[in-house]
Design a protein around this motif. Structure first.
Motif, PDB file in Angstrom:
ATOM      1  N   TYR A  64      12.412  67.007  41.685  1.00  0.00           N
ATOM      2  CA  TYR A  64      12.661  66.204  40.481  1.00  0.00           C
ATOM      3  C   TYR A  64      12.139  66.922  39.230  1.00  0.00           C
ATOM      4  CZ  TYR A  64      12.613  62.206  37.267  1.00  0.00           C
ATOM      5  OH  TYR A  64      12.823  61.376  36.193  1.00  0.00           O
ATOM      6  N   VAL A  65      10.912  67.431  39.327  1.00  0.00           N
ATOM      7  CA  VAL A  65      10.310  68.100  38.165  1.00  0.00           C
ATOM      8  C   VAL A  65      11.111  69.353  37.805  1.00  0.00           C
ATOM      9  CG1 VAL A  65       8.273  69.434  37.418  1.00  0.00           C
ATOM     10  CG2 VAL A  65       7.977  67.146  38.403  1.00  0.00           C
ATOM     11  N   MET A 125      14.398  68.201  36.199  1.00  0.00           N
ATOM     12  CA  MET A 125      14.218  67.611  34.866  1.00  0.00           C
ATOM     13  C   MET A 125      13.826  68.675  33.836  1.00  0.00           C
ATOM     14  SD  MET A 125      15.122  64.521  34.783  1.00  0.00           S
ATOM     15  CE  MET A 125      14.462  63.899  33.246  1.00  0.00           C
ATOM     16  N   ALA A 126      13.018  69.641  34.258  1.00  0.00           N
ATOM     17  CA  ALA A 126      12.648  70.723  33.335  1.00  0.00           C
ATOM     18  C   ALA A 126      13.920  71.436  32.870  1.00  0.00           C
ATOM     19  CB  ALA A 126      11.701  71.702  34.015  1.00  0.00           C
ATOM     20  N   LEU A 158      16.042  69.010  30.588  1.00  0.00           N
ATOM     21  CA  LEU A 158      15.488  68.786  29.241  1.00  0.00           C
ATOM     22  C   LEU A 158      15.298  70.095  28.470  1.00  0.00           C
ATOM     23  CD1 LEU A 158      12.755  66.158  30.221  1.00  0.00           C
ATOM     24  CD2 LEU A 158      14.875  65.684  28.987  1.00  0.00           C
ATOM     25  N   GLY A 159      15.443  71.212  29.151  1.00  0.00           N
ATOM     26  CA  GLY A 159      15.247  72.499  28.470  1.00  0.00           C
ATOM     27  C   GLY A 159      13.787  72.809  28.220  1.00  0.00           C
ATOM     28  N   ILE A 160      12.908  72.347  29.141  1.00  0.00           N
ATOM     29  CA  ILE A 160      11.484  72.683  29.031  1.00  0.00           C
ATOM     30  C   ILE A 160      11.207  73.844  29.971  1.00  0.00           C
ATOM     31  CG2 ILE A 160       9.116  71.860  29.403  1.00  0.00           C
ATOM     32  CD1 ILE A 160      10.136  69.018  28.825  1.00  0.00           C
ATOM     33  N   PRO A 161      10.886  75.022  29.423  1.00  0.00           N
ATOM     34  CA  PRO A 161      10.671  76.171  30.306  1.00  0.00           C
ATOM     35  C   PRO A 161       9.461  75.947  31.199  1.00  0.00           C
ATOM     36  CG  PRO A 161      10.097  76.708  28.014  1.00  0.00           C
ATOM     37  CD  PRO A 161      10.642  75.320  28.006  1.00  0.00           C
ATOM     38  N   MET A 162       9.590  76.322  32.474  1.00  0.00           N
ATOM     39  CA  MET A 162       8.484  76.082  33.394  1.00  0.00           C
ATOM     40  C   MET A 162       8.489  77.114  34.518  1.00  0.00           C
ATOM     41  SD  MET A 162       7.491  72.514  35.173  1.00  0.00           S
ATOM     42  CE  MET A 162       7.736  71.755  33.587  1.00  0.00           C
ATOM     43  N   GLU A 166       3.341  76.961  36.830  1.00  0.00           N
ATOM     44  CA  GLU A 166       3.037  75.814  35.957  1.00  0.00           C
ATOM     45  C   GLU A 166       3.410  74.480  36.608  1.00  0.00           C
ATOM     46  OE1 GLU A 166       3.669  77.827  31.538  1.00  0.00           O
ATOM     47  OE2 GLU A 166       5.405  77.042  32.616  1.00  0.00           O
ATOM     48  N   GLU A 198       0.800  71.434  38.327  1.00  0.00           N
ATOM     49  CA  GLU A 198       0.033  70.525  37.457  1.00  0.00           C
ATOM     50  C   GLU A 198       0.944  69.429  36.888  1.00  0.00           C
ATOM     51  OE1 GLU A 198      -3.079  68.702  35.753  1.00  0.00           O
ATOM     52  OE2 GLU A 198      -3.183  70.336  37.217  1.00  0.00           O
ATOM     53  N   VAL A 199       2.188  69.791  36.577  1.00  0.00           N
ATOM     54  CA  VAL A 199       3.127  68.776  36.086  1.00  0.00           C
ATOM     55  C   VAL A 199       3.461  67.793  37.205  1.00  0.00           C
ATOM     56  CG1 VAL A 199       5.431  68.388  35.119  1.00  0.00           C
ATOM     57  CG2 VAL A 199       4.089  70.357  34.368  1.00  0.00           C
ATOM     58  N   MET A 206       2.983  63.881  37.174  1.00  0.00           N
ATOM     59  CA  MET A 206       4.147  63.050  37.485  1.00  0.00           C
ATOM     60  C   MET A 206       3.806  62.078  38.616  1.00  0.00           C
ATOM     61  SD  MET A 206       7.085  63.076  36.035  1.00  0.00           S
ATOM     62  CE  MET A 206       8.223  61.736  36.252  1.00  0.00           C
TER      63      MET A 206
END
Lengths: 465, 61
Positions: B10-11, B14-15, B18-22, B26, B29-30, B34
């Motif tokens: 899921y993370v 979703m990253a 949403l266009g959140i680089p990960m 990393e 921890e997210v 979550m």
């Protein structure tokens, strides 16, 4: 009267001395700045000073007094604001490095404008958790605010700089903000007074948002009269804040001394007497006894209310920062970054469920006020904890420090109730825990009257660090 | 709510959405944050208010 003798005095006493010509605002400012320079390095409460503005404001007050004019009810009172409030010409950093790239504020936040307009002298900006997302003021960019009662411990958060500055006697008055407990937690653990009026009562215009449907503004001070004084100056409609109530508010200072004999006072039970240190229970029971309160009531579904507050906060908070999470997430404080990312990813169903529960819970809690006027509860479950500590033991459970500090404040901000926090020292205990005095919406006066009554009996009092 | 849902997947999804680089490093921890959020959300989701209940914030034009 020497300016030095006014250091540590209340705002009420300072304003009386300045208006009466017994002390000059400029002299008091010089003494205040000297004290800040001497003490602040050890507590890291102020992150910036606004000396030029302060000198201009103090000179204006002195000139008005000399000319026989009234400079206002806060004449010459030095105050500080959490670095979340816009101050004209300053960048509103909100405890971040990201906001350094923003232009300086073009005007003051409405409540700052009102404090200075009443003769207040703004001396500086105060430390906070980044973007107000924390209960400990451990800021990876600007350092932690330290508790004046014990420099190894947290000053609480997120308005930790505000509370530490007031507790250390650097200023008699500071502004904080409260979304989940960020005025009440630091007031509690720094042993001072804090006031979060009803949601929508005080303007938030020009205050950097955290979670808009929960954000409040309010004062921290060294007496209950000073809380009322600041409130009276800041109150009133503000078209710049869509949430701010359009109906005028009554002043509180004049009526807060009324007898509390007719005020129906209840003691919170259930959730608010569980998972806490003995000292927090002593605070609650000592205050209840002093007030002759014997009736215990239970706020229903408080644990679920705290969960709903968490969900709403993380999702609304993340929405403010979405663009920066995409483009420069490495610049966020590591203590908040991953919580914001999780909030950004949370399904909409969680948010809408939390907002619907919130309405249900509001109706149930408001029904309690048919039989009482105020409810007493501990403000924090424990004394301030050592800085940078991850876990703590409470009632035999291992709990995360940073989240647990808000255990008793979060279920109440969720429905915007007005709350005053007063310090209730316990004999033999070095570290403070405060008491929440919770009233029905728009009934700030009930909470303040009870706070004043506790102050008059000496049960609520500020202990020197 | 499905308490067994695959947070790791899921993370990551979703990253990307949403266009959140990960990076891989990393992500844990997210996922932890979550998981905490999901546990609290579960408390909210299991509550069933009346269907006609209005949500709390009311927009006033």
């Amino acid at each position: 009267m020497s300016a030095e003798s006014l250091l540590g005095a209340t705002a009420t006493d300072i304003a009386a001395a300045v208006r009466g010509g017994e002390a000059r605002a400029s002299d008091l400012l010089d003494a205040t700045l000297a004290r800040i320079e001497a003490v602040n390095p050890s507590i890291n409460a102020f992150t910036a000073l606004t000396k030029d503005r302060a000198r201009a404001e103090a000179a204006k007050v002195d000139a008005m007094v000399a000319a026989g004019k009234d400079p206002g009810p806060l004449a010459g009172v030095p105050y500080g604001v959490k670095n979340l409030y816009d101050v004209e010409g300053e960048v509103t950093l909100a405890g971040s490095i990201i906001n350094r790239d923003n232009p300086p504020a073009s005007r003051d936040a409405t409540v700052v404008q009102r404090l200075s307009g009443a003769g207040g002298v703004l001396v500086g900006l105060l430390n906070m958790d980044e973007y107000a997302y924390g209960f400990t003021t451990e800021n990876s960019h600007y350092g932690a605010a330290r508790n004046p009662h014990d420099l190894e411990r947290s000053a609480g958060g997120s308005s930790g700089g505000s509370a530490a500055a007031v507790a250390a006697g650097l200023v008699p008055l500071a502004l904080g903000t409260d979304t989940n407990g960020s005025i009440r937690v630091p007031a509690s653990v720094c042993g001072i007074h804090g006031f979060k009026p009803t949601y929508g009562r005080l303007s938030r215009a020009g205050v950097f948002p955290f979670a808009a449907s929960l954000d409040h503004t309010g004062p921290l001070a060294r007496s209950t009269a000073d809380l009322a004084l600041a409130y009276d100056v800041m109150r009133g409609p503000d078209p710049r804040d869509p949430v701010c109530r359009t109906k005028p508010s009554d002043a509180l200072l004049e009526d807060m001394g009324d007898n509390v004999g007719a005020t129906r006072i209840a003691i919170s039970g259930g959730y608010f007497r569980e998972t806490l240190e003995d000292q927090a229970l002593t605070v609650l029971d000592t205050a209840a006894q002093a007030l002759g309160a014997t009736r215990t009531i239970e706020i229903p579904e408080a644990a679920r209310a705290r969960a709903a507050a968490f969900v709403i906060t993380t999702i609304e908070g993340a929405s403010v920062h979405m663009a920066n999470l995409r483009s420069r997430k490495q610049d966020f404080d590591p203590l908040i970054r991953d919580r914001l990312i999780a909030g950004a990813m949370a399904p909409a169903a969680w948010y809408t469920a939390a907002q619907r529960f919130r309405r249900w819970y509001r109706d149930r809690v408001l029904a309690l006020f048919e039989d009482c006027d105020v409810i007493l509860a501990p403000a924090t479950p424990c004394v301030p904890q050592p800085l940078w500590q991850e876990m703590m033991s409470l009632d035999g459970q291992q709990l995360p420090v940073r989240a647990t500090m808000g255990r008793f404040t979060q279920p109440l901000t969720l429905i915007g109730l007005p709350i005053v926090v007063v310090p209730v020292p316990v004999a033999g205990q070095r570290h403070p825990i405060g008491l929440q005095i919770i009233a029905a919406p728009w009934r700030e006066i009930d909470a303040l009257r009870v706070a004043r009554a506790l102050e008059e009996t000496g049960v609520a009092t500020i202990k020197a660090p | 709510m499905n308490e067994e849902f695959d947070l790791d997947r899921y993370v990551a999804l979703m990253a990307e959405t949403l266009g959140i680089p990960m990076t891989e490093a990393e992500r844990p921890e997210v996922i932890l944050q979550m998981r905490r959020t999901a546990d609290l959300a579960a408390q909210v989701m299991e509550f069933e208010p009346p269907q006609d209940l209005e949500p709390a914030p009311v927009f006033k034009p």
